[in-house]
Design an enzyme around this catalytic site. Structure first.
Site, PDB file in Angstrom:
ATOM      1  N   ASN A 270      -1.792  -0.062   6.920  1.00 13.80           N
ATOM      2  CA  ASN A 270      -1.241  -1.329   7.415  1.00 13.80           C
ATOM      3  C   ASN A 270      -0.386  -2.058   6.380  1.00 13.80           C
ATOM      4  OD1 ASN A 270      -3.324  -2.141   5.798  1.00 13.80           O
ATOM      5  ND2 ASN A 270      -4.455  -3.259   7.367  1.00 13.80           N
TER       6      ASN A 270
ATOM      7  N   LYS B 295       0.835  -1.204   0.000  1.00  7.16           N
ATOM      8  CA  LYS B 295       0.000   0.000   0.000  1.00  7.16           C
ATOM      9  C   LYS B 295       0.877   1.265   0.000  1.00  7.16           C
ATOM     10  CE  LYS B 295      -3.806  -2.389   2.385  1.00  7.16           C
ATOM     11  NZ  LYS B 295      -4.809  -2.327   3.492  1.00  7.16           N
TER      12      LYS B 295
ATOM     13  N   TYR C  38     -12.254  -2.076  -3.775  1.00  7.97           N
ATOM     14  CA  TYR C  38     -12.778  -2.296  -2.419  1.00  7.97           C
ATOM     15  C   TYR C  38     -14.313  -2.272  -2.381  1.00  7.97           C
ATOM     16  CZ  TYR C  38      -8.242  -2.108  -0.024  1.00  7.97           C
ATOM     17  OH  TYR C  38      -6.982  -2.384   0.448  1.00  7.97           O
TER      18      TYR C  38
ATOM     19  N   HIS D 255      -1.888  -5.531   1.510  1.00  4.13           N
ATOM     20  CA  HIS D 255      -3.183  -6.181   1.288  1.00  4.13           C
ATOM     21  C   HIS D 255      -2.912  -7.599   0.823  1.00  4.13           C
ATOM     22  CE1 HIS D 255      -7.129  -7.147  -0.374  1.00  4.13           C
ATOM     23  NE2 HIS D 255      -6.457  -7.676  -1.377  1.00  4.13           N
TER      24      HIS D 255
ATOM     25  N   GLU E 184      -9.535 -10.232  -7.653  1.00  9.07           N
ATOM     26  CA  GLU E 184      -8.502  -9.204  -7.456  1.00  9.07           C
ATOM     27  C   GLU E 184      -7.358  -9.334  -8.467  1.00  9.07           C
ATOM     28  OE1 GLU E 184      -7.510  -9.478  -3.297  1.00  9.07           O
ATOM     29  OE2 GLU E 184      -9.447  -8.644  -2.688  1.00  9.07           O
TER      30      GLU E 184
HETATM   31  P1  ATP Z   1      -6.785  -6.285   3.275  1.00 14.08           P
HETATM   32  O1  ATP Z   1      -8.141  -6.528   2.664  1.00 14.08           O
HETATM   33  O2  ATP Z   1      -6.210  -4.919   2.975  1.00 14.08           O
HETATM   34  O3  ATP Z   1      -5.799  -7.390   3.025  1.00 14.08           O
HETATM   35  P2  ATP Z   1      -7.852  -7.181   5.731  1.00 14.08           P
HETATM   36  O4  ATP Z   1      -8.517  -8.258   4.948  1.00 14.08           O
HETATM   37  O5  ATP Z   1      -6.969  -7.589   6.873  1.00 14.08           O
HETATM   38  O6  ATP Z   1      -6.953  -6.283   4.841  1.00 14.08           O
HETATM   39  P3  ATP Z   1     -10.370  -5.797   5.684  1.00 14.08           P
HETATM   40  O7  ATP Z   1     -11.332  -6.020   6.772  1.00 14.08           O
HETATM   41  O8  ATP Z   1     -10.593  -6.470   4.365  1.00 14.08           O
HETATM   42  O9  ATP Z   1      -8.918  -6.144   6.245  1.00 14.08           O
HETATM   43  O10 ATP Z   1     -10.236  -4.242   5.456  1.00 14.08           O
HETATM   44  C1  ATP Z   1      -9.607  -3.732   4.302  1.00 14.08           C
HETATM   45  C2  ATP Z   1      -8.698  -2.613   4.670  1.00 14.08           C
HETATM   46  O11 ATP Z   1      -9.488  -1.541   5.174  1.00 14.08           O
HETATM   47  C3  ATP Z   1      -7.712  -2.899   5.818  1.00 14.08           C
HETATM   48  O12 ATP Z   1      -6.545  -3.547   5.401  1.00 14.08           O
HETATM   49  C4  ATP Z   1      -7.417  -1.521   6.323  1.00 14.08           C
HETATM   50  O13 ATP Z   1      -6.499  -0.835   5.481  1.00 14.08           O
HETATM   51  C5  ATP Z   1      -8.782  -0.841   6.191  1.00 14.08           C
HETATM   52  N1  ATP Z   1      -9.569  -0.952   7.424  1.00 14.08           N
HETATM   53  C6  ATP Z   1     -10.121  -2.078   7.950  1.00 14.08           C
HETATM   54  N2  ATP Z   1     -10.783  -1.826   9.090  1.00 14.08           N
HETATM   55  C7  ATP Z   1     -10.644  -0.486   9.301  1.00 14.08           C
HETATM   56  C8  ATP Z   1     -11.097   0.422  10.291  1.00 14.08           C
HETATM   57  N3  ATP Z   1     -11.836  -0.015  11.314  1.00 14.08           N
HETATM   58  N4  ATP Z   1     -10.757   1.718  10.177  1.00 14.08           N
HETATM   59  C9  ATP Z   1     -10.020   2.158   9.125  1.00 14.08           C
HETATM   60  N5  ATP Z   1      -9.568   1.368   8.147  1.00 14.08           N
HETATM   61  C10 ATP Z   1      -9.860   0.068   8.233  1.00 14.08           C
HETATM   62 MG    MG Z   2      -9.679  -7.901   3.181  1.00 16.29          MG
END
Ligand code: ATP
Ligand code: MG
Length: 139
Positions: A112, A9, A49, A115, A126
């Site tokens: 974070n 990211k 997303y 992804h 994706e």
């Molecule tokens: P990713 O899909 O990026 O691999 P993930 O599957 O661990 O991560 P998801 O629940 O799919 O997490 O959320 C997608 C992304 O949205 C997260 O990686 C993070 O960048 C962001 N995100 C998730 N939860 C929150 C939150 N509560 N507040 C802000 N951003 C969030």
């Molecule tokens: Mg995810």
């Protein structure tokens, strides 16, 4: 053999950890089948997303994902979807295990670093979102 989509990211690119993230994949025996650096437009980030459209963090997340270049990769290996998620660590770096990418480099729950697709169906969507057949190495 399984494939998954990985993204470094904008925060990971800005922190100069592209090489470190890729090193962790390669050290774990994961193959990189495709790779490129791009910068998403807002509509492109929203499309990627789309499953999170109703979430309160959707607008902030898609702004963040367009804030700078990202590195998108197809990772290949046995059980690579789960293996990549393990290397990444929990979404919230505060809950992530020691030695994971997010524990070591994340700034907050949104920024974070990486992804990774979470299931075969999402991986297929994706991968197709970013790569065509000509861009995927067969080896
Ligand atoms: P990713 O899909 O990026 O691999 P993930 O599957 O661990 O991560 P998801 O629940 O799919 O997490 O959320 C997608 C992304 O949205 C997260 O990686 C993070 O960048 C962001 N995100 C998730 N939860 C929150 C939150 N509560 N507040 C802000 N951003 C969030
Ligand atoms: Mg995810």
């Amino acid at each position: 053999m399984e494939r998954t989509l990985s993204i470094i990211k904008p925060d990971g690119v800005a922190k100069n950890v592209i090489g470190e993230v890729i090193r962790r994949f390669e050290t774990s025996g994961i193959k990189i089948a495709a790779m490129k650096m791009i910068q998403l437009t807002k509509p492109q980030a929203q499309g990627f997303y789309a499953v999170h459209k109703q979430r309160p963090f959707f607008d902030s997340l898609t702004d963040f994902m367009t804030s700078g270049p990202i590195v998108v990769m197809i990772l290949e290996g046995e059980d690579v979807i789960a293996q990549n998620r393990k290397l990444m660590g929990a979404t919230n770096f505060k809950d992530a295990e020691e030695g994971t990418i997010r524990k070591d480099y994340a700034t907050d729950i949104e920024k974070n670093v990486v992804h990774g697709s979470d299931a075969p169906e999402t991986a297929a969507f994706e991968i197709g979102y970013f790569f065509n057949d000509l861009e995927i190495q067969q080896r």
